[in-house]
Design a protein around this motif. Structure first.
Motif, short mmCIF file in Angstrom:
data_model
loop_
_atom_site.label_atom_id
_atom_site.label_comp_id
_atom_site.label_asym_id
_atom_site.label_seq_id
_atom_site.Cartn_x
_atom_site.Cartn_y
_atom_site.Cartn_z
N VAL A 5 46.12 31.48 52.94
CA VAL A 5 45.54 32.83 52.88
C VAL A 5 45.32 33.35 54.30
CG1 VAL A 5 43.48 34.17 52.26
CG2 VAL A 5 44.46 32.55 50.62
N VAL B 218 39.97 33.77 47.26
CA VAL B 218 39.52 34.77 48.23
C VAL B 218 38.01 34.98 48.10
CG1 VAL B 218 39.63 37.23 48.81
CG2 VAL B 218 41.74 35.89 48.60
N SER C 244 42.69 45.78 46.87
CA SER C 244 41.67 45.35 47.83
C SER C 244 42.33 44.97 49.15
CB SER C 244 40.92 44.12 47.31
OG SER C 244 40.25 44.40 46.11
N VAL D 14 41.71 42.42 52.46
CA VAL D 14 40.96 41.26 52.95
C VAL D 14 41.19 41.15 54.45
CG1 VAL D 14 40.85 39.96 50.80
CG2 VAL D 14 42.83 39.70 52.27
N GLN E 226 47.85 34.97 40.50
CA GLN E 226 46.99 36.04 41.02
C GLN E 226 45.51 35.77 40.73
OE1 GLN E 226 45.38 38.69 38.98
NE2 GLN E 226 44.36 39.30 40.87
N LYS F 195 36.09 41.44 52.18
CA LYS F 195 36.94 42.10 51.18
C LYS F 195 36.35 43.46 50.89
CE LYS F 195 38.47 41.55 46.42
NZ LYS F 195 38.28 40.76 45.19
N ARG G 66 46.60 43.44 52.40
CA ARG G 66 46.34 43.77 51.00
C ARG G 66 46.30 42.47 50.19
NH1 ARG G 66 49.36 48.43 52.49
NH2 ARG G 66 48.17 50.28 51.89
N LEU G 67 45.40 42.42 49.25
CA LEU G 67 45.27 41.24 48.42
C LEU G 67 46.59 40.95 47.71
CD1 LEU G 67 43.54 38.94 47.37
CD2 LEU G 67 42.64 40.48 45.62
N SER H 44 42.64 35.34 43.64
CA SER H 44 41.42 36.16 43.65
C SER H 44 40.17 35.30 43.73
CB SER H 44 41.36 37.06 42.41
OG SER H 44 42.39 38.02 42.46
N THR I 125 48.65 37.44 47.70
CA THR I 125 49.08 36.81 46.46
C THR I 125 50.59 36.58 46.47
OG1 THR I 125 47.27 37.84 45.25
CG2 THR I 125 49.12 37.06 43.94
#
Length: 143
Positions: free
Chosen positions: A41, A73, A94, A96, A66, A84, A54-55, A70, A59
């Protein structure tokens, strides 16, 4: 036309090599402040502009679902490695961002992890590494 038997043999060899390399480098995270998934991550996030991604991009770079990303994170936010917030360009998404602490922890582990990867990959010369990079990019659909 591609030889089906050769294609299967090549796939199995690639799969087994990837599995063995992953097993070798898994120990890079023993006794550190990050799991391998958390490192992945932070790898995506710290490479993004302003260490913000972007989340959905995080992913997309992970090998887990996913919902699992989440939850991961959220745990990293709780630990102070990430922040976030809502994505102003996508109301459903979202953003991050690596915190200063998250970036420091990542960089410290990345230096050691990078040496470990380089040592493992030293079995190949530079031409072979370039060829491997080109072939895997081609398999992934990249240019």
């Amino acid at each position: 036309m591609t030889d089906r038997r050769l294609a299967v043999q090549a796939w199995e060899s690639l799969f087994r090599a990837q599995h063995e390399v992953f097993e070798d480098i898994r120990s890079d995270f023993d006794g550190t402040d990050l799991t391998q998934a958390e490192y992945d991550v932070l790898l995506t996030v710290t490479r993004a502009p302003q260490m913000t991604a972007r989340l959905r991009d995080v992913t997309g770079n992970m090998l887990i679902s996913q919902p699992s990303v989440s939850r991961l994170v959220e745990r990293m936010v709780t630990r102070g490695l990430l922040t976030k917030c809502a994505d102003p360009e996508d109301g459903r998404g979202s953003l991050v961002t690596a915190t200063e602490n998250g970036a420091v922890v990542f960089r410290r582990i990345a230096a050691s992890h990078g040496r470990s990867i380089a040592q493992r990959m030293a079995r190949l010369d530079n031409d072979e590494l370039a060829q491997l990079h080109a072939l895997t990019a081609k398999l992934r659909g990249g240019a």
